[in-house]
Design an enzyme around this catalytic site. Structure first.
Site, short mmCIF file in Angstrom:
data_model
loop_
_atom_site.label_atom_id
_atom_site.label_comp_id
_atom_site.label_asym_id
_atom_site.label_seq_id
_atom_site.Cartn_x
_atom_site.Cartn_y
_atom_site.Cartn_z
CG HIS A 105 -6.74 4.44 -1.00
ND1 HIS A 105 -5.56 4.23 -0.48
CD2 HIS A 105 -6.84 3.52 -1.91
CE1 HIS A 105 -4.83 3.35 -1.36
NE2 HIS A 105 -5.68 2.82 -2.19
N GLY A 106 -9.56 5.76 2.17
CA GLY A 106 -9.88 6.46 3.37
C GLY A 106 -11.41 6.06 3.59
CB ALA A 107 -13.54 2.91 3.56
CB SER A 108 -11.70 4.97 8.67
OG SER A 108 -10.87 3.51 8.76
CG ASN A 163 -7.18 0.67 0.28
OD1 ASN A 163 -7.46 -0.06 -0.34
ND2 ASN A 163 -5.73 0.92 0.51
CG ASP A 197 -1.86 1.29 1.29
OD1 ASP A 197 -2.19 1.46 0.10
OD2 ASP A 197 -2.15 1.61 2.39
CG HIS A 198 -0.51 4.93 -0.21
ND1 HIS A 198 -0.62 5.85 -0.92
CD2 HIS A 198 -1.69 4.56 0.41
CE1 HIS A 198 -2.20 6.05 -0.90
NE2 HIS A 198 -2.71 5.40 -0.01
CG HIS A 205 -4.84 8.36 3.30
ND1 HIS A 205 -4.09 9.10 2.36
CD2 HIS A 205 -5.39 7.20 2.96
CE1 HIS A 205 -4.17 7.74 1.53
NE2 HIS A 205 -4.78 7.09 1.78
N GLY A 206 -6.73 9.25 7.36
CA GLY A 206 -6.83 9.81 8.67
C GLY A 206 -8.51 9.72 9.29
#
Length: 298
Positions: A215-218, A237, A81-82, A185-186
């Site tokens: 990305h950044g699903a949280s 992700n 990842d990344h 992200h975060g």
């Protein structure tokens, strides 16, 4: 069983579901993700982010990820990842990762495409799939709480252009493309508002060239995740929610017993919490009825 990303995501897109990708920086997280996937009989992606090295050194964590994937009863992709440095990406390939993300999205469109095209040529010859990013996925957390991603339509919008995405896929032959449509992200200070129509247009423009990654699903609510998958997202992700949630859970457990807990018990409880959290998310991504595992007693 160890598989590459292309095979897994082609099946996901055909079946109109998403596959969860979870960073696994230690053995407990690896075990939790695999156990959750096996119990739900769903495919999953184990990921290692370059930003987590150290303390999770690539050469040390890779054997555990790959061994767990090969022994799993469900399809498992082991993914970088990344990866920011070409040398680091190639190290992951040498170690046996079945998929790699080479993230040079901060470069110009031309340089990003050139570097990804060159890597795809090498990786595909070894049956390794490649993920890239187009647009700039902002960091939601500049501090402990952070700020949400920039809204679409602003002068500094990092959002992915659908026509550019199609051209990028044509030039590079990339297998999966992270697109930017409102996530970050975060940790978000407020629920993000995703540009689902942008995902739909990107999917139409890409045609059959590659799959779409979120990305950044949280912190994104379930309905928006479902809408993103319906619009064309195949890989999701998710990590910050597990990482922070697990820390908070262990803190509460230690506090309740005055810290009188063996270290191996801490590890076991952390793994159990993460397993249930992953189960909830992969069921959501697969379109199954979501169960409230996170708040249930262990």
């Amino acid at each position: 069983m160890l598989v590459n990303l292309k095979e897994m995501l082609l099946r996901a897109e055909a079946g109109h579901y998403g596959v969860g990708c979870f960073n696994t920086p230690n053995l407990e997280t690896i075990q939790a993700v695999i156990a959750a996937a096996e119990e739900e009989n769903l495919p999953v992606i184990l990921a290692h982010a370059q930003s987590m090295d150290p303390p999770a050194v690539l050469e040390e964590i890779a054997p555990a990820m790959l061994d767990s994937a090969r022994r799993a009863s469900v399809p498992v992709c082991v993914h970088l990842d990344h990866g920011k440095d070409r040398d680091y990406v190639e190290r992951a390939m040498e170690l046996g990762f079945s998929s790699v993300m080479f993230d040079v999205s901060e470069k110009s469109f031309e340089e990003n495409a050139d570097q990804i095209q060159k890597l795809c040529r090498i990786a595909h010859a070894r049956q390794i799939t490649v993920e890239a990013e187009l647009g700039i996925l902002t960091a939601a957390s500049a501090g402990p709480d952070g700020d949400a991603a920039l809204p679409p339509g602003t002068a500094s919008s990092p959002y992915t252009d659908p026509l550019q995405a199609a051209e990028f896929a044509r030039l590079t032959d990339v297998d999966a493309l992270t697109v930017c449509f409102g996530t970050a992200h975060g940790q978000y200070t407020a629920p993000p508002r995703l540009d689902i129509e942008r995902v739909r247009r990107i999917r139409q423009c890409l045609k059959a060239r590659c799959r779409i990654v979120m990305h950044g699903a949280s912190g994104v609510d379930d309905d928006q995740i479902r809408a993103a998958i319906k619009a064309g997202v195949s890989k999701i992700n998710y990590y910050s929610g597990i990482s922070r949630g697990c820390s908070q859970y262990i803190y509460s457990q230690l506090k309740s017993c005055g810290g009188n807990m063996h270290w191996h018990t801490v590890h076991r409880q952390a793994m159990q919490f993460m397993k249930r959290h992953v189960q909830e998310k992969i069921r959501l991504f697969a379109g199954r009825e979501t169960l409230s595992y996170i708040d249930s007693p262990l």
